[in-house]
Design an enzyme around this catalytic site. Structure first.
Site, PDB file in Angstrom:
ATOM      1  CB  CYS A   2     -67.531  -3.333 -20.193  1.00  0.00           C
ATOM      2  SG  CYS A   2     -68.295  -2.110 -21.239  1.00  0.00           S
ATOM      3  NE  ARG A  27     -67.400  -6.071 -14.709  1.00  0.00           N
ATOM      4  CZ  ARG A  27     -66.758  -5.676 -13.621  1.00  0.00           C
ATOM      5  NH1 ARG A  27     -66.819  -6.411 -12.531  1.00  0.00           N
ATOM      6  NH2 ARG A  27     -66.058  -4.576 -13.617  1.00  0.00           N
ATOM      7  CD1 TRP A  74     -74.591  -0.401 -18.802  1.00  0.00           C
ATOM      8  CD2 TRP A  74     -73.031   1.207 -18.977  1.00  0.00           C
ATOM      9  NE1 TRP A  74     -75.139   0.774 -18.360  1.00  0.00           N
ATOM     10  CE2 TRP A  74     -74.221   1.779 -18.454  1.00  0.00           C
ATOM     11  CE3 TRP A  74     -71.929   2.038 -19.167  1.00  0.00           C
ATOM     12  CZ2 TRP A  74     -74.324   3.127 -18.120  1.00  0.00           C
ATOM     13  CZ3 TRP A  74     -72.041   3.388 -18.848  1.00  0.00           C
ATOM     14  CH2 TRP A  74     -73.225   3.908 -18.323  1.00  0.00           C
ATOM     15  CG  ASN A  98     -64.727  -2.274 -17.754  1.00  0.00           C
ATOM     16  OD1 ASN A  98     -65.553  -1.385 -17.924  1.00  0.00           O
ATOM     17  ND2 ASN A  98     -64.436  -2.760 -16.557  1.00  0.00           N
ATOM     18  CD  GLU A 478     -81.681   2.025  -1.465  1.00  0.00           C
ATOM     19  OE1 GLU A 478     -81.074   2.985  -1.947  1.00  0.00           O
ATOM     20  OE2 GLU A 478     -81.520   0.857  -1.868  1.00  0.00           O
ATOM     21  CD  GLU A 485     -81.389   0.007  -9.259  1.00  0.00           C
ATOM     22  OE1 GLU A 485     -81.808   0.104  -8.086  1.00  0.00           O
ATOM     23  OE2 GLU A 485     -80.211  -0.256  -9.530  1.00  0.00           O
ATOM     24  CE  LYS A 601     -74.667  -5.705  -7.377  1.00  0.00           C
ATOM     25  NZ  LYS A 601     -75.822  -5.176  -6.613  1.00  0.00           N
TER      26      LYS A 601
HETATM   27  O1  M6R Z   1     -70.868  -1.058  -5.807  1.00  0.00           O
HETATM   28  P1  M6R Z   1     -71.319   0.245  -5.218  1.00  0.00           P
HETATM   29  O2  M6R Z   1     -72.009   0.056  -3.903  1.00  0.00           O
HETATM   30  O3  M6R Z   1     -70.220   1.262  -5.138  1.00  0.00           O
HETATM   31  O4  M6R Z   1     -72.400   0.800  -6.232  1.00  0.00           O
HETATM   32  C1  M6R Z   1     -72.958   2.065  -6.067  1.00  0.00           C
HETATM   33  C2  M6R Z   1     -74.182   2.240  -6.919  1.00  0.00           C
HETATM   34  O5  M6R Z   1     -73.860   2.109  -8.275  1.00  0.00           O
HETATM   35  C3  M6R Z   1     -75.273   1.225  -6.571  1.00  0.00           C
HETATM   36  O6  M6R Z   1     -75.608   1.269  -5.230  1.00  0.00           O
HETATM   37  C4  M6R Z   1     -76.546   1.493  -7.413  1.00  0.00           C
HETATM   38  O7  M6R Z   1     -77.097   2.721  -7.047  1.00  0.00           O
HETATM   39  C5  M6R Z   1     -77.542   0.354  -7.239  1.00  0.00           C
HETATM   40  N1  M6R Z   1     -77.845  -0.217  -8.518  1.00  0.00           N
HETATM   41  C6  M6R Z   1     -78.822   0.741  -6.615  1.00  0.00           C
HETATM   42  O8  M6R Z   1     -79.669  -0.342  -6.432  1.00  0.00           O
END
Ligand code: M6R
Length: 606
Positions: A2, A27, A74, A98, A478, A485, A601
């Site tokens: 959000c 977001r 979201w 949010n 990864e 994803e 994100k």
């Molecule tokens: O902002 P952050 O690095 O803390 O986010 C962690 C995860 O939410 C983030 O890496 C997520 O897994 C990605 N969308 C993966 O591509």
């Protein structure tokens, strides 16, 4: 999760709110809405779906006003729909939120008993009715304080009032919120990215603070209502980092930027003249650290896993890795001689922040590795190491992953050398190899053509597996995460040596399997595991590094060779084809690459 925006101005604010919502869309993007105060009446326009849909609605149902709030959602409580889209309003107040109100069910029951009617399934509506109720007997500031005392959970809020033509209340607990300062107008926003097109002067609210934003000034308060003095920060004006340029997607741009982001980061941390590392003001003595705990979520967790291998190889430190959402609720033994490292691109991930907060409350050594240096995680860590990647807008993390691994590797080198776990010769060799990394990442990007040829097999398959041993295992995880994803296909990352303990049963004729087998100390073992999956019908895409003497192509469907570099750094190179594989698979299916379904994100809810 959000995004919220608020603007009070001398001009009509709808267009600027819409513009900021576009920036905030990363977001959350399942519904959107805006509310303004027009001639003393709160007016709302909302919709299910993207900001584009909101713009269409706004062209049919114009709303004016010099003050307003906006939201991209979201969904947490209640399905994505127009009715659940924010803002939520009574005739007295309108709220964007949010986060999550954890005691909303109890509060809702109490408010229904008092005669309040709920239109949506959201938790946010309780805030609307609570404030409306408190305003009957209290002034505005006390009504806000009472509401904040009543609600549990995490939130960032933006609130406008029917009888206040120039006043927005912002409040935060757990979720991020910033105030921006403009000429004859001021703003409230979830992050500086949303505010950047309007101002580069911002103030971040700390946890439990609230603020009153008027067009000619802003006041900040603590939870009891005492005034708080805050600093105004000046942000860099590098606007083009936020644009796609000639690229179709931010993800493609961000993958291709990696040679530059690696170079920038290396330049920040390596002194090429003295061949030493620029990590200044590290607050602890080497002898005071005997173990390390690395904490993160998603891709950031994978970079932590990667670092465990490096730390164990180069230092005598005990190293463990934890997923933030697990760490925060376990019965941890906090150790004074442990360095707790938090890795996060956004620096706002709720679980990672909560884990950091827990560590700070237990008075242990906390260090963060972040991209967004103004973030909550950076602000609240005792020591911060930025990854210098520039903004990452695509929901899938790419350049930040390489940046996180790079800074973790550099920190590992620093500690290993300071502790005398490695000698000067090895240290210098490894530092020199880092200077070669950017060039090799650039060459490895040329594997794109080969990747484009194989991606169809991955999107058409029922599922796929990504296998690796040692340094390649976190990269296998990864690679699988990226494919899930973006291309919405089942993909599993697995240690290659574990296959025979169960997952081998999944392998059937024609199943695409990525085997990560750079020619490091694990090479031969991984190749044996590869033959085991081939023998059961798997179509193997082998990712290895170039080698003149030894060509591995027996029974292999396709192979991609990355550049040669010091073994430690091969994980950076073998990541690149996997990023491209996920990108092209999603492109092949016509999916929204920068905004994959159900995701956002910045994960600011737990
Ligand atoms: O902002 P952050 O690095 O803390 O986010 C962690 C995860 O939410 C983030 O890496 C997520 O897994 C990605 N969308 C993966 O591509």
């Amino acid at each position: 999760m959000c995004g919220i925006i608020g603007i009070t101005s001398t001009k009509n604010v709808s267009a600027s709110i819409l513009n900021s919502l576009r920036k905030l869309e990363y977001r959350g993007y399942d519904s959107a809405g805006i509310a303004t105060l027009e001639s003393g009446i709160i007016k709302e326009v909302k919709c299910e779906g993207r900001v584009d849909a909101l713009e269409k609605n706004l062209s049919k149902q114009k709303i004016d006003g010099n003050i307003g709030i906006g939201h991209v959602r979201w969904a947490t409580h209640g399905v994505p729909s127009t009715i659940n889209a924010h803002p939520h309003s009574s005739d007295k107040v309108s709220v964007v939120h949010n986060g999550i109100i954890e005691n909303s069910t109890i509060l809702k029951k109490l408010l229904i008993k008092k005669g309040y009617e709920f239109k949506s399934q959201t938790d946010t509506e309780v805030i609307v009715h609570l404030i409306t109720d408190y305003l009957k007997k209290n002034n505005l500031k006390n009504s806000i304080i009472k509401m904040l005392n009543k609600v549990h959970g995490s939130f960032a809020l933006g609130i406008i009032f029917q009888d206040q033509p120039d006043l927005i209340v912002g409040a935060r607990r757990g979720s991020p919120l910033a105030v921006g300062y403009g000429p004859n107008e001021n703003y409230l926003g979830s992050d500086s990215y949303a505010l950047k097109s309007m101002t580069n002067k911002v103030t971040y609210l700390n946890d439990s603070e609230f603020c009153i934003v008027k067009k000619d000034g802003v006041e900040f308060f603590d939870e009891k209502g005492n005034k708080v003095n805050k600093k105004v920060l000046e942000l860099s004006k590098n606007e083009n980092q936020y644009e796609k340029g000639d690229y179709k997607h931010f993800m493609a741009k961000e993958i291709d930027e990696q040679p530059i982001t690696i170079k920038n980061c290396v330049n920040e941390y390596i002194n090429r003249i003295s061949n030493s590392l620029n990590i200044y003001n590290f607050p602890w003595k080497d002898k005071d650290i005997s173990s390390i705990l690395l904490i993160g979520c998603g891709t950031a967790y994978h970079s932590c896993l990667m670092a465990k291998y490096w730390f164990e190889q180069m230092t005598t430190l005990d190293v463990n890795v934890d997923i933030a959402s697990e760490f925060r609720y376990r019965k941890n033994r906090f150790k004074k001689d442990c360095l707790y490292i938090f890795v996060s691109q956004s620096g706002e991930t709720a679980d990672t922040y909560a884990a950091l907060d827990l560590c700070n409350k237990n008075n242990v050594k906390t260090c963060s590795i972040v991209n967004v240096v103004e973030s909550s995680i950076a602000r609240d860590s005792k020591f911060v190491l930025p990854i210098h990647c520039g903004p990452e807008i695509g929901v899938a993390s790419t350049k930040a992953f390489l940046g996180q691994m790079l800074v973790l590797y550099i920190l590992c080198l620093k500690l290993a050398y300071a502790r005398k776990d490695i000698d000067k010769k090895i240290f210098s060799f490894k530092v020199k190899s880092l200077l070669e990394l950017s060039k090799n990442v650039k060459k490895t990007l040329l594997t794109e053509d080969q990747i484009q040829l194989v991606c169809k097999s991955f999107v058409d398959a029922k599922g796929s597996m990504f296998l690796g041993r040692g340094f390649s295992y976190p990269i296998a995880l990864e690679g699988a995460l990226k494919l899930k994803e973006l291309a919405y296909v089942h993909a599993e990352g697995y240690p290659a040596g574990e296959m025979k303990h169960g997952p081998l049963a999944l392998i059937e004729d024609g199943m695409p399997v990525v085997v990560l087998a750079p020619r490091d100390e694990y090479f031969k073992k991984t190749i044996s595991n590869m033959q085991e999956v081939i023998a059961r019908g798997a179509k193997v895409l082998l990712i290895t590094n170039k080698n003149k003497d030894e060509v591995v192509h027996e029974n292999i469907w396709q192979s991609i060779e990355v550049e040669n570099i010091n073994d430690d750094l091969l994980p950076f190179l073998i990541t690149i084809p996997l990023q491209k594989l996920a990108y092209h698979s999603a492109l092949n299916k016509g999916y929204d690459i920068d905004k994959p379904r159900n995701l956002a994100k910045s994960v600011t809810v737990e």
